[in-house]
Design a protein around this motif. Sequence first.
Motif, PDB file in Angstrom:
ATOM      1  N   MET A 180     -14.360 -14.709  16.603  1.00 35.95           N
ATOM      2  CA  MET A 180     -15.625 -15.448  16.622  1.00 35.95           C
ATOM      3  C   MET A 180     -16.636 -14.574  17.355  1.00 35.95           C
ATOM      4  O   MET A 180     -16.511 -14.355  18.568  1.00 35.95           O
ATOM      5  N   LEU A 181     -17.638 -14.066  16.640  1.00 34.00           N
ATOM      6  CA  LEU A 181     -18.578 -13.099  17.195  1.00 34.00           C
ATOM      7  C   LEU A 181     -19.999 -13.610  17.036  1.00 34.00           C
ATOM      8  O   LEU A 181     -20.373 -14.118  15.971  1.00 34.00           O
ATOM      9  N   THR A 182     -20.796 -13.470  18.098  1.00 32.35           N
ATOM     10  CA  THR A 182     -22.219 -13.801  18.071  1.00 32.35           C
ATOM     11  C   THR A 182     -23.003 -12.514  18.297  1.00 32.35           C
ATOM     12  O   THR A 182     -22.890 -11.899  19.364  1.00 32.35           O
ATOM     13  N   ILE A 183     -23.780 -12.093  17.314  1.00 34.89           N
ATOM     14  CA  ILE A 183     -24.474 -10.809  17.330  1.00 34.89           C
ATOM     15  C   ILE A 183     -25.961 -11.055  17.561  1.00 34.89           C
ATOM     16  O   ILE A 183     -26.611 -11.759  16.781  1.00 34.89           O
TER      17      ILE A 183
ATOM     18  N   SER B 116     -29.906 -14.866  17.313  1.00 38.41           N
ATOM     19  CA  SER B 116     -28.552 -14.336  17.135  1.00 38.41           C
ATOM     20  C   SER B 116     -27.887 -15.029  15.953  1.00 38.41           C
ATOM     21  O   SER B 116     -28.262 -16.143  15.574  1.00 38.41           O
ATOM     22  N   VAL B 117     -26.879 -14.352  15.393  1.00 38.64           N
ATOM     23  CA  VAL B 117     -26.124 -14.857  14.241  1.00 38.64           C
ATOM     24  C   VAL B 117     -24.648 -14.907  14.636  1.00 38.64           C
ATOM     25  O   VAL B 117     -24.125 -13.969  15.252  1.00 38.64           O
ATOM     26  N   THR B 118     -23.969 -15.992  14.291  1.00 35.82           N
ATOM     27  CA  THR B 118     -22.565 -16.195  14.635  1.00 35.82           C
ATOM     28  C   THR B 118     -21.705 -15.995  13.392  1.00 35.82           C
ATOM     29  O   THR B 118     -21.987 -16.578  12.333  1.00 35.82           O
ATOM     30  N   PHE B 119     -20.669 -15.148  13.531  1.00 35.24           N
ATOM     31  CA  PHE B 119     -19.721 -14.866  12.457  1.00 35.24           C
ATOM     32  C   PHE B 119     -18.339 -15.345  12.875  1.00 35.24           C
ATOM     33  O   PHE B 119     -17.973 -15.297  14.050  1.00 35.24           O
ATOM     34  N   ARG B 120     -17.558 -15.780  11.886  1.00 41.13           N
ATOM     35  CA  ARG B 120     -16.140 -16.068  12.083  1.00 41.13           C
ATOM     36  C   ARG B 120     -15.375 -15.228  11.072  1.00 41.13           C
ATOM     37  O   ARG B 120     -15.546 -15.382   9.862  1.00 41.13           O
ATOM     38  N   LEU B 121     -14.515 -14.325  11.574  1.00 44.33           N
ATOM     39  CA  LEU B 121     -13.827 -13.367  10.721  1.00 44.33           C
ATOM     40  C   LEU B 121     -12.319 -13.565  10.845  1.00 44.33           C
ATOM     41  O   LEU B 121     -11.781 -13.646  11.954  1.00 44.33           O
ATOM     42  N   TYR B 122     -11.640 -13.641   9.703  1.00 45.11           N
ATOM     43  CA  TYR B 122     -10.182 -13.720   9.634  1.00 45.11           C
ATOM     44  C   TYR B 122      -9.694 -12.410   9.020  1.00 45.11           C
ATOM     45  O   TYR B 122      -9.906 -12.164   7.830  1.00 45.11           O
ATOM     46  N   CYS B 123      -9.089 -11.553   9.831  1.00 45.44           N
ATOM     47  CA  CYS B 123      -8.715 -10.207   9.405  1.00 45.44           C
ATOM     48  C   CYS B 123      -7.202 -10.122   9.221  1.00 45.44           C
ATOM     49  O   CYS B 123      -6.433 -10.560  10.085  1.00 45.44           O
TER      50      CYS B 123
ATOM     51  N   PRO C 128       0.834  -1.205   0.000  1.00 42.78           N
ATOM     52  CA  PRO C 128       0.000   0.000   0.000  1.00 42.78           C
ATOM     53  C   PRO C 128       0.866   1.252   0.000  1.00 42.78           C
ATOM     54  O   PRO C 128       2.021   1.257   0.432  1.00 42.78           O
ATOM     55  N   LEU C 129       0.294   2.350  -0.478  1.00 44.43           N
ATOM     56  CA  LEU C 129       0.989   3.619  -0.483  1.00 44.43           C
ATOM     57  C   LEU C 129       1.180   4.112   0.943  1.00 44.43           C
ATOM     58  O   LEU C 129       0.462   3.708   1.860  1.00 44.43           O
ATOM     59  N   PRO C 130       2.165   4.994   1.169  1.00 41.42           N
ATOM     60  CA  PRO C 130       2.314   5.578   2.514  1.00 41.42           C
ATOM     61  C   PRO C 130       1.046   6.311   2.924  1.00 41.42           C
ATOM     62  O   PRO C 130       0.440   7.044   2.134  1.00 41.42           O
ATOM     63  N   GLY C 131       0.637   6.088   4.165  1.00 39.72           N
ATOM     64  CA  GLY C 131      -0.603   6.692   4.638  1.00 39.72           C
ATOM     65  C   GLY C 131      -1.835   5.898   4.279  1.00 39.72           C
ATOM     66  O   GLY C 131      -2.955   6.413   4.346  1.00 39.72           O
ATOM     67  N   THR C 132      -1.655   4.621   3.869  1.00 39.44           N
ATOM     68  CA  THR C 132      -2.772   3.777   3.453  1.00 39.44           C
ATOM     69  C   THR C 132      -2.724   2.464   4.231  1.00 39.44           C
ATOM     70  O   THR C 132      -1.645   1.892   4.426  1.00 39.44           O
ATOM     71  N   LEU C 133      -3.877   2.016   4.648  1.00 39.73           N
ATOM     72  CA  LEU C 133      -4.015   0.725   5.317  1.00 39.73           C
ATOM     73  C   LEU C 133      -4.866  -0.189   4.443  1.00 39.73           C
ATOM     74  O   LEU C 133      -5.926   0.219   3.960  1.00 39.73           O
ATOM     75  N   ARG C 134      -4.366  -1.382   4.252  1.00 37.70           N
ATOM     76  CA  ARG C 134      -5.097  -2.384   3.471  1.00 37.70           C
ATOM     77  C   ARG C 134      -5.683  -3.408   4.431  1.00 37.70           C
ATOM     78  O   ARG C 134      -4.957  -4.025   5.209  1.00 37.70           O
ATOM     79  N   LEU C 135      -6.992  -3.567   4.387  1.00 41.42           N
ATOM     80  CA  LEU C 135      -7.703  -4.505   5.259  1.00 41.42           C
ATOM     81  C   LEU C 135      -8.303  -5.600   4.397  1.00 41.42           C
ATOM     82  O   LEU C 135      -9.144  -5.336   3.541  1.00 41.42           O
ATOM     83  N   PHE C 136      -7.843  -6.825   4.636  1.00 41.45           N
ATOM     84  CA  PHE C 136      -8.345  -7.987   3.902  1.00 41.45           C
ATOM     85  C   PHE C 136      -9.029  -8.918   4.900  1.00 41.45           C
ATOM     86  O   PHE C 136      -8.457  -9.238   5.933  1.00 41.45           O
ATOM     87  N   MET C 137     -10.252  -9.309   4.589  1.00 43.64           N
ATOM     88  CA  MET C 137     -11.020 -10.114   5.533  1.00 43.64           C
ATOM     89  C   MET C 137     -11.656 -11.297   4.828  1.00 43.64           C
ATOM     90  O   MET C 137     -12.363 -11.134   3.827  1.00 43.64           O
ATOM     91  N   ASN C 138     -11.395 -12.475   5.345  1.00 41.50           N
ATOM     92  CA  ASN C 138     -12.115 -13.688   4.963  1.00 41.50           C
ATOM     93  C   ASN C 138     -13.152 -13.954   6.047  1.00 41.50           C
ATOM     94  O   ASN C 138     -12.797 -14.253   7.187  1.00 41.50           O
ATOM     95  N   GLY C 139     -14.415 -13.810   5.703  1.00 36.66           N
ATOM     96  CA  GLY C 139     -15.484 -13.968   6.679  1.00 36.66           C
ATOM     97  C   GLY C 139     -16.319 -15.199   6.415  1.00 36.66           C
ATOM     98  O   GLY C 139     -16.299 -15.770   5.318  1.00 36.66           O
ATOM     99  N   GLU C 140     -17.032 -15.612   7.427  1.00 34.53           N
ATOM    100  CA  GLU C 140     -17.921 -16.756   7.320  1.00 34.53           C
ATOM    101  C   GLU C 140     -19.134 -16.527   8.214  1.00 34.53           C
ATOM    102  O   GLU C 140     -18.988 -16.212   9.407  1.00 34.53           O
ATOM    103  N   ILE C 141     -20.317 -16.639   7.635  1.00 32.16           N
ATOM    104  CA  ILE C 141     -21.544 -16.649   8.417  1.00 32.16           C
ATOM    105  C   ILE C 141     -21.763 -18.087   8.863  1.00 32.16           C
ATOM    106  O   ILE C 141     -22.136 -18.950   8.077  1.00 32.16           O
TER     107      ILE C 141
END
Length: 493
Positions: free
Chosen positions: A363-366, A420-427, A240-253
């Motif tokens: 691992m989040l349960t909303i 409620s819904v359970t998510f699994r997020l890989y950030c 990424p360019l200076p001053g930039t953050l790259r966020l990559f997420m593999n999610g699963e419901i």
Amino acid sequence: RPPEDEEEEAEVGWQEKLFSQFEVDLYLNESACQTPLDWQYHEEIQKLEKAGGRKNCRIFTYTDHDRFTNLEELCQKVTDLDHEVPSYLVERMANVRRRRQDRRPVEASSLKTKIITWEPSEEFIKNNHVINTPVQTMYIMGDLGPYGKLGHKEYENVLCTIKVDGNGVITVKPDFTGTKGAYRIELDGEKREVWEYTIENASAQVQPEEEEREQRVFRDLYGRHRDYLSGLVGSDFEMPLPGTLRLFMNGEIVSAQGYEYDNLYVHFFLELPNQWSSSPFQQLSGVTQTCATKTVGWDNVAYFCYPFTVEMFYTQEDEGVFPYSLPQWPVLYFEVLSLDFWQRYRVEGYGSLVLPASPGVHMLTIPTWRPVELGTVAEMRRFFIGGSPELEDLTYIRIPSTFKGKHLSRFGFRTETTGSVTFRLYCLQQSKAFLENSALRQRMQSVLDRLGGFSQQSSVCDVLEAFQRARRRMQEARESLPQDLINTSASTV
């Protein structure tokens, strides 16, 4: 005993067959020969007898094709108990051979035609549910019977086990003796005889020319493999360019539980705040499959296991003073709906999730809620013909991004808690600021430089929010006090 009976030395090659006295007596009898291997040993022993008999006395071997090698794997115990009862897994695994796999691997074309085997056979289970690395085994044995009583099975002892798997790994158990001293075998009997033996590697040393040639072949092989991997992955990674953050997420419901109706599905979308962006081809919304629920404990659970992938970029426009210009993180909005046999849709719940600010697995349960109307007519309409109050704008689940006022009133908006819904997020996070660890310790970081220490940010934010709430309560309490009391205390001071 005679000296020649006290000591014996034998040089054994890989899968080299040395017959014991028991095998010589057995295979000389033609009536005991049943398999082609038995008849082959019968012929070899006859040739040995004509040549003057076998040269070895107490040391002999069992190769990969012998009966002992096949039965030894079935007779091995898991524990050292005398009255061990094998478990169900031990009994099932006892019949599985990891050597000499005759079947060919299934081609990819046949996999497409038959993905699921509804009625697997026993042979299918054996071949597909075990680590199937082909292994060849060889046992070096010792006949430790009394003098003049060679050829009895009860006096046979395993001196060394050698295994070579399909990957070229050689396992010698016990290891070569070296400087550790000789191994001891103590027999159970009247005299309690003790035998000592050593194991040495008798392979010829590799000549320097051959070793150099082998190293050259290995270097060539590793180089080709490295080029092959670099061709698959590529060597140029975009930073990424200076001053930039790259966020990559593999999610699963993962699942949804605790809802009133069956056949659930989830509709979700991602809202990017200011200074966040994504590629034009990035899909920021999705719908899961319709999933029937199953009873787990007291709840009805629908397992979706629905994967999704999101890639976002945060660009810092100006340098703010920490921590008053902390970045806002994307929000995942979702709604849970049900679909019955008559194609009637019902809203089961709304919810939102702020993406985790720290990298790793989360691992989040909303919990969710849904709008309700007063009276029984609305519930009867929901039961008989489907339909229920819905949100026109899903961002109303939280504070909408279009809202510019100071107070968002929801007075009169009635809701009820649902499941409620359970998510699994890989950030994963990528930024050049993470590489400057030494500089981070010496200077005051900017907002983007602080993105690596989210635990510190969250604690500072919590303190600031608590301070703002306390200050707001003090102002409200001050405004509620009578003016004369405030003036009196002020004059007293």
